[in-house]
Design a protein around this motif. Structure first.
Motif, PDB file in Angstrom:
ATOM      1  N   LEU A  70       0.712  -1.172  -0.086  1.00  0.00           N
ATOM      2  CA  LEU A  70       0.024   0.082   0.026  1.00  0.00           C
ATOM      3  C   LEU A  70       0.756   1.238   0.030  1.00  0.00           C
ATOM      4  O   LEU A  70       1.748   1.534   0.837  1.00  0.00           O
ATOM      5  CB  LEU A  70      -0.942   0.026   1.328  1.00  0.00           C
ATOM      6  N   LEU A  71       0.648   2.002  -1.083  1.00  0.00           N
ATOM      7  CA  LEU A  71       1.606   3.270  -1.053  1.00  0.00           C
ATOM      8  C   LEU A  71       0.499   4.495  -0.929  1.00  0.00           C
ATOM      9  O   LEU A  71      -0.578   4.551  -1.484  1.00  0.00           O
ATOM     10  CB  LEU A  71       1.977   3.460  -2.676  1.00  0.00           C
ATOM     11  N   VAL A  72       0.769   5.378  -0.109  1.00  0.00           N
ATOM     12  CA  VAL A  72       0.178   6.451   0.472  1.00  0.00           C
ATOM     13  C   VAL A  72       0.661   7.683   0.534  1.00  0.00           C
ATOM     14  O   VAL A  72       1.712   7.885   0.758  1.00  0.00           O
ATOM     15  CB  VAL A  72      -0.549   6.258   1.907  1.00  0.00           C
ATOM     16  N   SER A  73       0.269   8.518  -0.535  1.00  0.00           N
ATOM     17  CA  SER A  73       1.003   9.909  -0.844  1.00  0.00           C
ATOM     18  C   SER A  73       0.021  11.046   0.131  1.00  0.00           C
ATOM     19  O   SER A  73      -1.080  11.017  -0.154  1.00  0.00           O
ATOM     20  CB  SER A  73       0.936  10.180  -2.012  1.00  0.00           C
ATOM     21  N   VAL A  74       0.787  11.900   0.736  1.00  0.00           N
ATOM     22  CA  VAL A  74       0.119  12.886   1.390  1.00  0.00           C
ATOM     23  C   VAL A  74       0.744  14.371   1.181  1.00  0.00           C
ATOM     24  O   VAL A  74       1.941  14.555   1.533  1.00  0.00           O
ATOM     25  CB  VAL A  74       0.203  12.692   3.028  1.00  0.00           C
ATOM     26  N   PRO A  75       0.227  15.117   0.212  1.00  0.00           N
ATOM     27  CA  PRO A  75       0.532  16.282  -0.242  1.00  0.00           C
ATOM     28  C   PRO A  75       0.581  17.260   0.848  1.00  0.00           C
ATOM     29  O   PRO A  75       0.034  17.288   1.700  1.00  0.00           O
ATOM     30  CB  PRO A  75      -0.188  16.576  -1.468  1.00  0.00           C
ATOM     31  N   LYS A  76       1.769  18.011   0.655  1.00  0.00           N
ATOM     32  CA  LYS A  76       2.087  19.214   1.551  1.00  0.00           C
ATOM     33  C   LYS A  76       1.562  20.390   1.150  1.00  0.00           C
ATOM     34  O   LYS A  76       1.758  20.709  -0.105  1.00  0.00           O
ATOM     35  CB  LYS A  76       3.467  19.285   2.068  1.00  0.00           C
ATOM     36  N   SER A  77       0.998  21.215   1.863  1.00  0.00           N
ATOM     37  CA  SER A  77       0.567  22.552   1.299  1.00  0.00           C
ATOM     38  C   SER A  77       1.879  23.612   1.358  1.00  0.00           C
ATOM     39  O   SER A  77       2.581  23.351   2.080  1.00  0.00           O
ATOM     40  CB  SER A  77      -0.415  23.278   2.043  1.00  0.00           C
ATOM     41  N   LYS A  78       1.978  24.335   0.373  1.00  0.00           N
ATOM     42  CA  LYS A  78       3.154  25.285   0.280  1.00  0.00           C
ATOM     43  C   LYS A  78       2.897  26.314   1.385  1.00  0.00           C
ATOM     44  O   LYS A  78       1.874  26.836   1.372  1.00  0.00           O
ATOM     45  CB  LYS A  78       3.277  25.974  -1.068  1.00  0.00           C
ATOM     46  N   VAL A  79       3.843  26.441   2.345  1.00  0.00           N
ATOM     47  CA  VAL A  79       3.871  27.176   3.345  1.00  0.00           C
ATOM     48  C   VAL A  79       4.932  28.365   3.038  1.00  0.00           C
ATOM     49  O   VAL A  79       6.086  28.136   3.047  1.00  0.00           O
ATOM     50  CB  VAL A  79       4.065  26.653   4.886  1.00  0.00           C
ATOM     51  N   GLU A  80       4.522  29.542   2.952  1.00  0.00           N
ATOM     52  CA  GLU A  80       5.553  30.562   2.774  1.00  0.00           C
ATOM     53  C   GLU A  80       6.051  31.118   3.920  1.00  0.00           C
ATOM     54  O   GLU A  80       5.380  31.376   5.078  1.00  0.00           O
ATOM     55  CB  GLU A  80       4.972  32.071   1.906  1.00  0.00           C
ATOM     56  N   ARG A  81       7.424  31.097   4.095  1.00  0.00           N
ATOM     57  CA  ARG A  81       7.988  31.457   5.365  1.00  0.00           C
ATOM     58  C   ARG A  81       8.183  32.850   5.070  1.00  0.00           C
ATOM     59  O   ARG A  81       8.919  33.317   3.995  1.00  0.00           O
ATOM     60  CB  ARG A  81       9.264  30.768   5.410  1.00  0.00           C
ATOM     61  N   LYS A  82       8.095  33.541   6.024  1.00  0.00           N
ATOM     62  CA  LYS A  82       8.381  35.068   6.052  1.00  0.00           C
ATOM     63  C   LYS A  82       9.592  35.322   6.944  1.00  0.00           C
ATOM     64  O   LYS A  82       9.658  35.002   8.022  1.00  0.00           O
ATOM     65  CB  LYS A  82       7.254  35.816   6.659  1.00  0.00           C
ATOM     66  N   VAL A  83      10.501  35.970   6.294  1.00  0.00           N
ATOM     67  CA  VAL A  83      11.688  36.076   7.031  1.00  0.00           C
ATOM     68  C   VAL A  83      12.257  37.737   7.317  1.00  0.00           C
ATOM     69  O   VAL A  83      12.043  38.303   6.159  1.00  0.00           O
ATOM     70  CB  VAL A  83      13.178  35.560   6.222  1.00  0.00           C
ATOM     71  N   ILE A  84      12.248  37.965   8.459  1.00  0.00           N
ATOM     72  CA  ILE A  84      12.506  39.313   8.810  1.00  0.00           C
ATOM     73  C   ILE A  84      13.759  39.260   9.398  1.00  0.00           C
ATOM     74  O   ILE A  84      14.371  38.637  10.393  1.00  0.00           O
ATOM     75  CB  ILE A  84      11.310  39.759   9.707  1.00  0.00           C
ATOM     76  N   ASP A  85      14.888  40.153   8.677  1.00  0.00           N
ATOM     77  CA  ASP A  85      16.167  40.433   9.326  1.00  0.00           C
ATOM     78  C   ASP A  85      15.889  41.402  10.600  1.00  0.00           C
ATOM     79  O   ASP A  85      15.260  42.440  10.407  1.00  0.00           O
ATOM     80  CB  ASP A  85      17.066  41.074   8.302  1.00  0.00           C
ATOM     81  N   VAL A  86      16.682  40.960  11.832  1.00  0.00           N
ATOM     82  CA  VAL A  86      16.468  41.985  12.978  1.00  0.00           C
ATOM     83  C   VAL A  86      17.966  42.511  12.895  1.00  0.00           C
ATOM     84  O   VAL A  86      18.841  41.984  13.042  1.00  0.00           O
ATOM     85  CB  VAL A  86      16.243  40.935  13.999  1.00  0.00           C
ATOM     86  N   GLN A  87      17.901  43.792  13.189  1.00  0.00           N
ATOM     87  CA  GLN A  87      18.869  44.519  13.297  1.00  0.00           C
ATOM     88  C   GLN A  87      19.476  44.352  14.858  1.00  0.00           C
ATOM     89  O   GLN A  87      18.830  44.258  15.728  1.00  0.00           O
ATOM     90  CB  GLN A  87      18.638  45.832  13.090  1.00  0.00           C
ATOM     91  N   ILE A  88      21.042  44.313  14.832  1.00  0.00           N
ATOM     92  CA  ILE A  88      21.490  43.992  16.056  1.00  0.00           C
ATOM     93  C   ILE A  88      22.014  45.319  16.570  1.00  0.00           C
ATOM     94  O   ILE A  88      22.772  45.919  15.992  1.00  0.00           O
ATOM     95  CB  ILE A  88      22.590  42.970  15.912  1.00  0.00           C
ATOM     96  N   HIS A  89      21.720  46.064  17.830  1.00  0.00           N
ATOM     97  CA  HIS A  89      22.120  47.156  18.305  1.00  0.00           C
ATOM     98  C   HIS A  89      23.013  47.068  19.119  1.00  0.00           C
ATOM     99  O   HIS A  89      23.314  46.203  19.843  1.00  0.00           O
ATOM    100  CB  HIS A  89      20.849  47.914  19.043  1.00  0.00           C
TER     101      HIS A  89
END
Length: 89
Positions: A70-89
């Protein structure tokens, strides 16, 4: 995902998604006469439950049973990752 289910046909196996859980059930019963005087019964049973990841598209799960596998395929939804650069003070 791959599951070995020797001797089972499509009619013997049920695959479903309940909430976020993949449910695989299968059962095969065979009656057989031995030595012309006694009967035996062989039962193969499967009952497996797997929690699916949050990013799964549960309504698009597909299953195929071929040659006892038995082969079962479970597709993944595309999750967009939001990357925010954080400034170092």
């Amino acid at each position: 995902m791959r599951f070995d289910m020797p001797g089972l046909s499509r009619e013997d196996v049920k695959v479903s998604v309940e909430d976020d859980v993949l449910v695989i059930k299968g059962e095969q019963k065979k009656d057989k006469e031995e030595d012309n005087s006694s009967w035996s019964r062989r039962v193969s049973a499967y009952d497996m439950r797997l929690r699916l990841p949050d990013a799964s598209e549960n309504e698009k799960v597909k299953a195929e049973l071929k040659d006892g596998v038995l082969l079962v395929s479970v597709p993944k939804s595309k999750v967009e990752r939001k990357v925010i650069d954080v400034q170092i003070h």
